[in-house]
Write an enzyme that holds these catalytic residues in place. Structure first.
Site, short mmCIF file in Angstrom:
data_model
loop_
_atom_site.label_atom_id
_atom_site.label_comp_id
_atom_site.label_asym_id
_atom_site.label_seq_id
_atom_site.Cartn_x
_atom_site.Cartn_y
_atom_site.Cartn_z
N LYS A 159 1.70 1.86 -3.69
CA LYS A 159 0.47 2.11 -4.44
C LYS A 159 -0.04 3.52 -4.17
O LYS A 159 -0.36 4.27 -5.10
CB LYS A 159 -0.58 1.08 -3.99
CG LYS A 159 -1.89 1.19 -4.71
CD LYS A 159 -2.93 0.26 -4.11
CE LYS A 159 -2.40 -1.15 -3.97
NZ LYS A 159 -3.46 -2.13 -3.71
N LYS A 178 -2.78 -1.07 6.62
CA LYS A 178 -3.76 -2.12 6.30
C LYS A 178 -4.22 -2.75 7.60
O LYS A 178 -3.49 -2.73 8.60
CB LYS A 178 -3.12 -3.18 5.41
CG LYS A 178 -4.11 -4.03 4.64
CD LYS A 178 -4.59 -3.37 3.37
CE LYS A 178 -5.71 -4.17 2.72
NZ LYS A 178 -6.07 -3.65 1.40
N GLY A 180 -12.51 -0.35 2.77
CA GLY A 180 -12.89 -1.75 2.62
C GLY A 180 -11.81 -2.57 1.94
O GLY A 180 -10.82 -2.05 1.42
N ASP A 181 -11.99 -3.86 1.96
CA ASP A 181 -11.16 -4.83 1.23
C ASP A 181 -12.00 -6.11 1.21
O ASP A 181 -13.23 -6.03 1.37
CB ASP A 181 -9.80 -5.03 1.93
CG ASP A 181 -8.81 -5.83 1.07
OD1 ASP A 181 -8.26 -5.27 0.12
OD2 ASP A 181 -8.60 -7.03 1.34
N GLN A 203 0.82 -1.21 0.00
CA GLN A 203 0.00 0.00 0.00
C GLN A 203 0.86 1.27 0.00
O GLN A 203 0.45 2.30 -0.55
CB GLN A 203 -0.91 -0.03 1.25
CG GLN A 203 -2.12 0.87 1.18
CD GLN A 203 -3.26 0.29 0.37
OE1 GLN A 203 -3.59 -0.88 0.50
NE2 GLN A 203 -3.88 1.10 -0.47
P1 NDP Z 1 -14.72 -8.96 -2.11
O1 NDP Z 1 -14.83 -9.50 -0.74
O2 NDP Z 1 -15.75 -8.03 -2.60
O3 NDP Z 1 -14.61 -10.16 -3.17
C1 NDP Z 1 -13.57 -11.09 -3.09
C2 NDP Z 1 -13.78 -12.12 -4.18
O4 NDP Z 1 -12.63 -12.96 -4.23
C3 NDP Z 1 -14.96 -13.02 -3.92
O5 NDP Z 1 -15.48 -13.47 -5.14
C4 NDP Z 1 -14.32 -14.18 -3.14
O6 NDP Z 1 -15.04 -15.39 -3.24
C5 NDP Z 1 -12.99 -14.31 -3.84
N1 NDP Z 1 -11.98 -14.81 -2.91
C6 NDP Z 1 -11.60 -14.26 -1.73
N2 NDP Z 1 -10.69 -15.01 -1.12
C7 NDP Z 1 -10.49 -16.07 -1.91
C8 NDP Z 1 -9.66 -17.20 -1.83
N3 NDP Z 1 -8.84 -17.40 -0.77
N4 NDP Z 1 -9.70 -18.08 -2.86
C9 NDP Z 1 -10.51 -17.86 -3.92
N5 NDP Z 1 -11.32 -16.80 -4.05
C10 NDP Z 1 -11.32 -15.93 -3.07
O7 NDP Z 1 -13.26 -8.30 -2.19
P2 NDP Z 1 -12.72 -7.20 -3.21
O8 NDP Z 1 -13.30 -7.39 -4.55
O9 NDP Z 1 -12.82 -5.88 -2.55
O10 NDP Z 1 -11.15 -7.57 -3.24
C11 NDP Z 1 -10.61 -8.50 -4.17
C12 NDP Z 1 -9.11 -8.27 -4.29
O11 NDP Z 1 -8.87 -6.92 -4.73
C13 NDP Z 1 -8.31 -8.41 -2.99
O12 NDP Z 1 -7.02 -8.91 -3.28
C14 NDP Z 1 -8.20 -6.98 -2.49
O13 NDP Z 1 -7.09 -6.80 -1.62
C15 NDP Z 1 -8.00 -6.26 -3.82
N6 NDP Z 1 -8.29 -4.83 -3.80
C16 NDP Z 1 -9.53 -4.36 -3.44
C17 NDP Z 1 -9.79 -3.01 -3.46
C18 NDP Z 1 -11.14 -2.46 -3.19
O14 NDP Z 1 -11.34 -1.26 -3.41
N7 NDP Z 1 -12.12 -3.24 -2.77
C19 NDP Z 1 -8.73 -2.04 -3.79
C20 NDP Z 1 -7.49 -2.64 -4.25
C21 NDP Z 1 -7.30 -3.98 -4.21
P3 NDP Z 1 -15.95 -15.87 -1.99
O15 NDP Z 1 -17.15 -14.97 -2.01
O16 NDP Z 1 -16.25 -17.28 -2.30
O17 NDP Z 1 -15.11 -15.70 -0.77
#
Ligand code: NDP
Length: 448
Positions: free
Chosen positions: A117, A129, A168-169, A114
């Site tokens: 970034k 974080k 969020g994350d 972070q």
């Molecule tokens: P969400 O919780 O909205 O979605 C996460 C998605 O990834 C879900 O479909 C989940 O499936 C899947 N997932 C999570 N963990 C695993 C795992 N161990 N194996 C397989 N699938 C998995 O999170 P985000 O979309 O916010 O975040 C996704 C990624 O993007 C992360 O790496 C996060 O750090 C990164 N990110 C997010 C930002 C944001 O603004 N939200 C900003 C920058 C980066 P299931 O529902 O089955 O758990």
């Protein structure tokens, strides 16, 4: 790439000894230090002032107990974390992750990433974080609320709009941010922009929900365009189906691509006609259901159990948007063998070191997470600006600023790579460009 510079090697060796049980953190640091070699070689001040030794040590780590009561009346306990990594260029800023795989190594790797970034966004934000090993899946709204209130009851004393601004994350969306914000306000007796990703009725920014996914595609588009390519007519595979994945699908489709596969942690769907992001919104945002229920809406689609197989689907562009280390060397080789021309990372550190080596050897486009997914935190920075001004900007205004920031990040990465003799290596360029601003601020601020 292996490190030759003696100073960098000594910092890394020391880090490995002190953090032997933190594999994700060591992976993230190693990846950055490998790129920084020419920068450290070129300017002796960074070694003299031990900038790297200071950069890899968080300024502060807070770990705490989070007790809460479930709907059956049982008292549950989780572990909470906030890693305040670096505040050289602004207040700590970075998301909160709620997932059973969360541990100190995961939070430290995310906090370290972070720093760079946030620097790349050009906005004044330091790196941090946090999160917990709490699993939101299957919990009622009331349980989520009680957990969030308990989590904030400790966290509130460590954060503030000019100190540390979480967001969020994974596992933390609008619902969780609302509960966290409500508890902070109650404990401090003050309304402030202490969290981003807030609802639109209480200080949130338009386009924040879409920002990471949109930003990813703006970045990828700038990268493709600089190399005579575009999304037009390309088959796109997006892993995950959460916040980042949904809006990456929408923007990639708007830019002319066709998203043919998406996943969750149980499995993946394939729809050669193109997956409508609105169906995924209903499944994931409204019903909080599993991706396999897509077949109830589109019976001609296919569902496959197990999420890693998604990388065996032939595509032109891969957008990993789920989690860390989701593409290993074998998956990367499969993508390349099937004709993939570029991987742009929406998730944080989704590619293992072996996968990155495979991309580099094949010479495909590679947009690393700290650059490609910076749109979320950039828009959080814009939310902070709006909160400070007590104003709300229009969707178009925020979206245009986001697009400009992502195009600027691509240009900064390309320029830095070229300046240090690695033209075209956007991964190295991202690490270098992100590092320089933070390192120079640290030099200016003395030993602290
Ligand atoms: P969400 O919780 O909205 O979605 C996460 C998605 O990834 C879900 O479909 C989940 O499936 C899947 N997932 C999570 N963990 C695993 C795992 N161990 N194996 C397989 N699938 C998995 O999170 P985000 O979309 O916010 O975040 C996704 C990624 O993007 C992360 O790496 C996060 O750090 C990164 N990110 C997010 C930002 C944001 O603004 N939200 C900003 C920058 C980066 P299931 O529902 O089955 O758990």
């Amino acid at each position: 790439m292996s490190i030759q510079n003696k100073y960098l090697l000594s910092v890394l060796d020391g880090l490995k000894v002190r953090n032997a049980h933190e594999p994700e953190f060591l992976q993230a640091v190693t990846e950055v230090l490998e790129s920084l070699e020419p920068v450290i070689d070129a300017d002796p001040r960074y070694e003299k002032m031990n900038i790297i030794g200071r950069l890899v040590e968080p300024e502060r780590v807070v770990m705490f107990r989070v007790p809460w009561t479930d709907d059956a009346g049982n008292v549950q306990v989780n572990r909470g974390y906030r890693v305040q990594f670096n505040s050289a260029i602004g207040p700590y800023k970075g998301g909160l992750r709620l997932h059973p795989t969360v541990n100190l190594s995961v939070i430290k790797f995310l906090g370290f990433e972070q720093i760079f970034k946030n620097s790349l966004t050009t906005l004044p934000m330091g790196g941090g974080k946090g999160g917990s090993d709490f699993d939101p899946k299957g919990k009622s709204d009331a349980e989520i609320m009680r957990f969030c209130q308990s989590f904030m009851t400790e966290l509130f004393r460590h954060i503030g709009p000019d100190t540390d601004v979480p967001a969020g994350d994974i596992g933390v969306g609008g619902r969780e941010i609302g509960f966290l914000f409500g508890q902070y306000k109650r404990l401090r007796n003050e309304w402030s922009g202490v969290l981003t990703g807030k609802g639109l009725t209480y200080g949130g920014s338009l386009a924040r929900t879409q920002a990471t996914g949109y930003g990813l595609c703006y970045f990828a588009n700038a990268y493709l365009k600089a190399n005579g390519q575009s999304f037009e007519g390309k088959k796109v595979v997006v892993s995950g189906s959460g916040n980042v994945a949904i809006y990456a699908n929408q923007k990639a489709t708007q830019l002319g691509g066709k998203v043919i596969a998406m996943s969750d942690s149980n499995g993946y769907i394939v729809d050669e006609n193109g997956i409508d992001y609105k169906v995924i919104q209903v499944i994931k945002e409204q019903k909080r259901d599993r991706i396999k229920t897509y077949l109830n809406y589109v019976p001609t689609a296919k569902y496959v159990e197990g999420c890693s197989g998604i990388w065996s689907i032939p595509c032109d562009i891969a957008l990993p948007c789920a989690t860390q280390n989701e593409i290993n060397g074998e998956s990367a080789k499969m993508l390349i063998a099937n004709g993939c021309i570029g991987v742009f990372e929406g998730a944080n550190m989704p590619s293992t070191p072996e996968a990155i080596t495979a991309y580099q050897e094949a010479g495909i486009f590679f947009g690393p997470a700290k650059a490609a997914n910076a749109g979320g935190v950039a828009t959080s920075g814009l939310e902070m600006s709006q909160n400070s001004e007590r104003l709300s900007w229009s969707f178009e205004e925020v979206d245009n600023k986001l697009k400009g920031i992502m195009e600027g990040i691509y240009a900064a990465c390309a320029d830095a790579a070229e300046k240090y003799g690695m033209a075209g290596n956007i991964q190295a360029g991202a690490n270098i460009a992100g590092f320089l601003k933070v390192a120079d601020a640290m030099l200016a601020q003395g030993v602290c």
